[in-house]
Every structure is written in C-alpha cells, then in structure tokens.
Design a protein around this motif. Structure first.
Motif, PDB file in Angstrom:
ATOM      1  N   ARG A  46       0.948  -1.352   0.127  1.00 49.37           N
ATOM      2  CA  ARG A  46      -0.052   0.132  -0.025  1.00 49.37           C
ATOM      3  C   ARG A  46       1.086   1.285   0.077  1.00 49.37           C
ATOM      4  N   TRP A  47       1.941   1.193   0.676  1.00 56.15           N
ATOM      5  CA  TRP A  47       2.838   2.590   0.972  1.00 56.15           C
ATOM      6  C   TRP A  47       3.850   2.439   0.089  1.00 56.15           C
ATOM      7  N   SER A  50       4.173   5.079  -2.848  1.00 58.73           N
ATOM      8  CA  SER A  50       2.999   5.714  -2.714  1.00 58.73           C
ATOM      9  C   SER A  50       3.176   7.340  -3.061  1.00 58.73           C
ATOM     10  N   ASP A  52       0.850   9.507  -2.247  1.00 60.59           N
ATOM     11  CA  ASP A  52       0.473  10.561  -1.258  1.00 60.59           C
ATOM     12  C   ASP A  52       1.433  10.769  -0.219  1.00 60.59           C
ATOM     13  N   ASN A  54       3.328  10.169   2.423  1.00 59.08           N
ATOM     14  CA  ASN A  54       3.673   8.780   3.026  1.00 59.08           C
ATOM     15  C   ASN A  54       4.774   8.808   4.231  1.00 59.08           C
ATOM     16  N   TYR A  56       5.987   6.416   5.603  1.00 61.46           N
ATOM     17  CA  TYR A  56       6.531   5.028   5.526  1.00 61.46           C
ATOM     18  C   TYR A  56       7.671   5.283   4.385  1.00 61.46           C
ATOM     19  N   ALA A  57       7.933   6.396   3.613  1.00 56.56           N
ATOM     20  CA  ALA A  57       8.563   6.334   2.522  1.00 56.56           C
ATOM     21  C   ALA A  57      10.086   5.726   2.884  1.00 56.56           C
ATOM     22  N   HIS A 200      -3.728   2.354   8.429  1.00 63.60           N
ATOM     23  CA  HIS A 200      -2.800   2.307   7.552  1.00 63.60           C
ATOM     24  C   HIS A 200      -2.357   1.314   6.998  1.00 63.60           C
ATOM     25  N   HIS A 202      -3.558  -2.295   4.535  1.00 63.84           N
ATOM     26  CA  HIS A 202      -4.240  -2.500   3.537  1.00 63.84           C
ATOM     27  C   HIS A 202      -5.599  -2.641   3.809  1.00 63.84           C
TER      28      HIS A 202
END
Length: 225
Positions: A46-47, A50, A52, A54, A56-57, A200, A202
């Motif tokens: 999901r992340w 992403s 958006d 983020n 968790y990048a 956060h 999925h």
C-alpha cells in the motif's frame, strides 16, 4: 486463525501472483500460511512508492538494504517484500520446515525471477546467527510469538541480527498470553516500538487480530548487551 484451510494460498503483489502451498496437517506450524505474513506484505504494498503523503517512505525504501527473515515458514512475507524491492534477503527457519520453504520458492521462481537465499537458523544457536554475517538493515518476522520458551531466544537473535540503525518489521497476532507478556517485556528492554495504525494497513487485509509493529534498537542496548 488461518485465513483458510485451502492447500494453496494466493497473494497478489502488484502485478505478480504468488502461490503458496501449505500443509495444515503437518506437526510443524511453519508449513501453514499464517495471516500476519500477508498483512505485512499488503501494508508494504500500500505504501511502497505511494504518491500520497507517505509516513513510511524511508522505511519501505529497500534499495541497497540487506534483510533476513526469522521463522520464514512458507516464505510469503519475504517473497512479497522481494517483489516490492527487497533484493538482498535470506529466508531462515528450522530444518524441519526447510522442505516446505524450498518447495514454495521453487513453485514461485517464475514469478520471482530468481532463487532467493535460504539458511537454517535456530534462534538459540550463536554459530548459525554468526554464519548469516550480521548485522542486517531489515529483520522480518511474522507470527513468530506463540511459545513462551522460545521468546527469549527470538528477541536475543533479533537484537543480534539487526543493525543499530536498522529496523524490525513485525507482523503480530496474540497467540499465547504468556508468550505475549514475556515478548513485550523483553522487547521493551531492547527496542523502541511503533504500532502501525490499523487505518494504515491495506483495507482488505486490516484484520482486528493482526498488527504490524516497527521496532528499532534502543540506543543504549548495544552497551548493555
């Protein structure tokens, strides 16, 4: 709780379909596909990359990172994270589970494009830990806390394997109150923990019983260990 008793569990990671064979009739729990491995992979999917905002990048930027998975079982977590960019990963488990793991790696080799590395690892064996050439940037562990007697070895092995600035990606579900209590007591000595909010995860893999935690080694643990 398993997702299903079906002999084959399918896990789609982006455009690739993993096919995981499980044997629920085995005496070894590692030959079943347990929920948290799938929950962790779908959270990362999901992340990862992403567009958006983020949070968790950095966590999910797997480029140039070495990883090891503890208690790999059928291999779903490591395979899924490999498809999301984790190219240098070794999958470990006890000798009795290795045939099931290698079978699943072989059946998914067309999807993976390569054979992933495996190694036998008993958490209380310092020679096997050393042979893995730690430390690692990422330690993966899902559904590994269920026997109280193994918890101390698990936490010790995890601390020995992860870099001081590394991260543990933990898929977790309460299996044993005694093991759970001891695990978090020992983790609090060695790691700082962050629980991923359920919103956060999925949306199709956000089960009430399953959580994802991010563990980072405490700064003073190296000195005290």
């Amino acid at each position: 709780m398993k997702f299903t008793d079906s002999p084959v569990i399918e896990l789609r990671v982006r455009d690739t379909l993993l096919s995981l064979h499980q044997d629920n009739g085995s005496i070894h729990v590692g030959t079943s596909v347990w929920p948290c491995s799938l929950v962790l992979v779908k959270f990362a999917e999901r992340w990862a990359h992403s567009r958006d905002p983020n949070p968790y990048a950095a966590l999910l930027d797997f480029r140039s990172k070495r990883a090891v998975e503890l208690g790999t079982g059928c291999g779903g977590a490591a395979m899924g994270l490999f498809l999301l960019g984790l190219t240098d990963v070794v999958l470990t488990d006890i000798p009795a589970v290795m045939p099931a793991l290698k079978h699943n790696l072989k059946r998914n080799k067309p999807a993976l494009g390569k054979a992933l590395k495996t190694a036998v690892l008993c958490w209380n064996n310092p020679d096997q830990i050393k042979a893995l050439n730690p430390p690692f940037d990422v330690v993966i562990a899902t559904d590994v806390v269920y026997i109280e007697e193994s918890v101390r070895h698990l936490v010790s092995a995890t601390a020995a394997l992860v870099k001081p600035d590394g991260v543990v990606l933990l898929g977790y579900q309460l299996r044993s109150p005694e093991a759970d209590k001891l695990f978090w007591e020992l983790c609090d000595e060695a790691f700082d923990k962050e629980k991923v909010p359920h919103e956060h995860l999925h949306p199709e893999y956000a089960y009430e019983e399953a959580d994802v935690f991010i563990l980072r080694k405490k700064r003073n643990h190296e000195q005290n260990s």
